[in-house]
Design an enzyme around this catalytic site. Structure first.
Site, short mmCIF file in Angstrom:
data_model
loop_
_atom_site.label_atom_id
_atom_site.label_comp_id
_atom_site.label_asym_id
_atom_site.label_seq_id
_atom_site.Cartn_x
_atom_site.Cartn_y
_atom_site.Cartn_z
N LYS A 14 0.89 -1.23 -0.09
CA LYS A 14 -0.03 0.14 0.18
C LYS A 14 0.77 1.16 -0.10
O LYS A 14 0.58 2.11 -0.71
CB LYS A 14 -0.81 -0.07 1.06
CG LYS A 14 -1.90 -1.19 1.18
CD LYS A 14 -2.76 -0.93 2.45
CE LYS A 14 -2.48 -1.19 3.63
NZ LYS A 14 -2.13 -2.56 4.20
N ARG A 89 -9.83 0.36 9.38
CA ARG A 89 -9.27 -1.21 9.64
C ARG A 89 -10.36 -1.94 10.31
O ARG A 89 -10.14 -3.03 10.73
CB ARG A 89 -8.12 -0.82 10.45
CG ARG A 89 -6.71 -1.33 9.77
CD ARG A 89 -5.57 -1.10 10.75
NE ARG A 89 -4.56 -2.00 10.49
CZ ARG A 89 -3.68 -1.29 9.70
NH1 ARG A 89 -3.51 0.06 9.19
NH2 ARG A 89 -2.49 -1.78 9.33
N ARG A 128 10.88 -6.05 4.46
CA ARG A 128 11.00 -4.52 4.57
C ARG A 128 11.56 -4.50 6.10
O ARG A 128 12.09 -3.48 6.34
CB ARG A 128 9.28 -4.29 4.75
CG ARG A 128 9.07 -2.66 5.21
CD ARG A 128 7.57 -2.31 5.20
NE ARG A 128 6.97 -3.06 5.90
CZ ARG A 128 5.40 -2.87 6.21
NH1 ARG A 128 4.84 -2.42 5.23
NH2 ARG A 128 4.71 -3.61 6.93
N ARG A 134 11.14 -1.17 11.29
CA ARG A 134 10.21 -1.04 11.96
C ARG A 134 10.13 -1.96 12.98
O ARG A 134 10.00 -3.37 12.63
CB ARG A 134 8.82 -1.19 10.92
CG ARG A 134 8.37 0.20 10.63
CD ARG A 134 7.54 0.03 9.57
NE ARG A 134 5.99 -0.49 10.15
CZ ARG A 134 5.02 -0.67 9.29
NH1 ARG A 134 4.98 -0.23 8.25
NH2 ARG A 134 4.16 -1.41 10.04
N ARG A 146 -0.43 -9.72 13.52
CA ARG A 146 -1.03 -8.84 12.77
C ARG A 146 -1.90 -9.39 11.58
O ARG A 146 -2.82 -8.89 11.15
CB ARG A 146 0.07 -7.79 12.04
CG ARG A 146 0.60 -6.72 12.90
CD ARG A 146 1.99 -6.27 12.54
NE ARG A 146 2.03 -5.48 11.45
CZ ARG A 146 3.19 -5.33 10.65
NH1 ARG A 146 4.26 -5.69 10.93
NH2 ARG A 146 3.19 -4.72 9.51
P1 ADP Z 1 0.80 -2.38 7.60
O1 ADP Z 1 0.30 -1.62 6.47
O2 ADP Z 1 2.04 -3.06 7.62
O3 ADP Z 1 -0.31 -3.04 8.33
P2 ADP Z 1 0.75 0.36 9.20
O4 ADP Z 1 1.72 1.35 9.05
O5 ADP Z 1 -0.61 0.66 8.24
O6 ADP Z 1 1.38 -1.29 8.93
O7 ADP Z 1 0.04 0.35 10.78
C1 ADP Z 1 0.90 -0.23 11.63
C2 ADP Z 1 0.30 -0.43 13.03
O8 ADP Z 1 -0.25 0.89 13.52
C3 ADP Z 1 -0.86 -1.47 13.06
O9 ADP Z 1 -0.59 -2.54 12.96
C4 ADP Z 1 -2.00 -1.07 13.97
O10 ADP Z 1 -1.57 -1.39 15.29
C5 ADP Z 1 -1.81 0.54 13.97
N1 ADP Z 1 -2.82 1.12 13.01
C6 ADP Z 1 -2.82 1.72 11.87
N2 ADP Z 1 -3.84 2.17 11.47
C7 ADP Z 1 -4.83 1.82 12.40
C8 ADP Z 1 -6.13 1.91 12.34
N3 ADP Z 1 -7.02 2.22 11.47
N4 ADP Z 1 -6.86 1.24 13.61
C9 ADP Z 1 -6.19 0.91 14.42
N5 ADP Z 1 -4.72 0.72 14.53
C10 ADP Z 1 -4.31 1.15 13.50
#
Ligand code: ADP
Length: 190
Positions: A14, A89, A128, A134, A146
């Site tokens: 993404k 999410r 990554r 990260r 996750r």
């Molecule tokens: P990825 O694309 O690898 O899933 P992100 O960078 O989008 O990772 O998100 C990293 C972490 O931040 C998620 O695993 C979650 O814990 C938190 N997070 C991100 N967006 C949300 C959301 N909309 N609601 C709740 N938690 C979120």
């Protein structure tokens, strides 16, 4: 304003695709993951609260990300719209988004969903981790959690947006360029 949702499991690409999408269509990229990582880096109260949840592979509370999104909507001008990455999410977040947009008689334009199988999620995240460092990418338990969180909490959104006729799925297993071409082909329609 146009409101595109960039959807897909962790590691689907993404963030990678978002860069060229925002440029081509003059959108503002809002990544809740990035916004949360900034709060963590700044050591804010919100960041402290988010860190342990993120490091365990859980989601942060809906209210926190909903507040972040709404304030971004209010402050940004001079774009054709927004590209939401990592939000919504959960079904509750999707409903909150619908309500936020309804205040100005607006709605979600389209969901662009990049799909890859679970085995590929792990490969991509491991790769990554070696580049970006990260914390939530480095540990197997976190990654598995996750993926589990994605299937339980986030995947139901596929049906939510299919029901509204807004769901568009793209095969994310090709090269970056192949996936990009498919995304542009789809977004050109809106
Ligand atoms: P990825 O694309 O690898 O899933 P992100 O960078 O989008 O990772 O998100 C990293 C972490 O931040 C998620 O695993 C979650 O814990 C938190 N997070 C991100 N967006 C949300 C959301 N909309 N609601 C709740 N938690 C979120």
């Amino acid at each position: 304003m146009k409101y595109f949702i960039l959807f897909g499991p962790p590691g689907a690409g993404k963030g990678t695709q978002a860069t060229s999408m925002v440029e081509k269509y003059n959108l503002r990229h809002i990544s809740t993951g990035e916004l949360l990582r900034k709060e963590i880096a700044a050591g804010s109260e919100l960041g402290l609260k988010a860190k342990s949840l993120i490091d365990s592979g859980a989601l942060v509370p809906d209210e926190i990300v909903e507040g972040m999104i709404e304030s971004e909507f209010r402050t940004v001008k001079d774009v054709n719209g927004f590209l939401l990455d990592g939000f919504p999410r959960t079904t509750a977040q999707a409903e909150a988004l619908d309500k936020m947009l309804a205040k100005t008689s607006e709605e979600v334009t389209a969901v662009v969903s990049i799909m890859i199988p679970d085995e590929m999620i792990k490969e991509r995240i491991k790769h990554r981790a070696s580049i970006e460092g990260r914390a939530d990418d480095a540990n197997d338990d976190t990654i598995n959690n996750r993926i589990k969180t994605y299937h339980e909490k986030t995947e139901p959104l596929v049906e939510y947006y299919k029901g509204k006729g807004k769901y568009n799925e793209i095969d994310g297993t090709g090269t970056i360029e192949e996936v990009r071409t498919k995304i542009f082909g789809m977004m050109d329609k809106f």
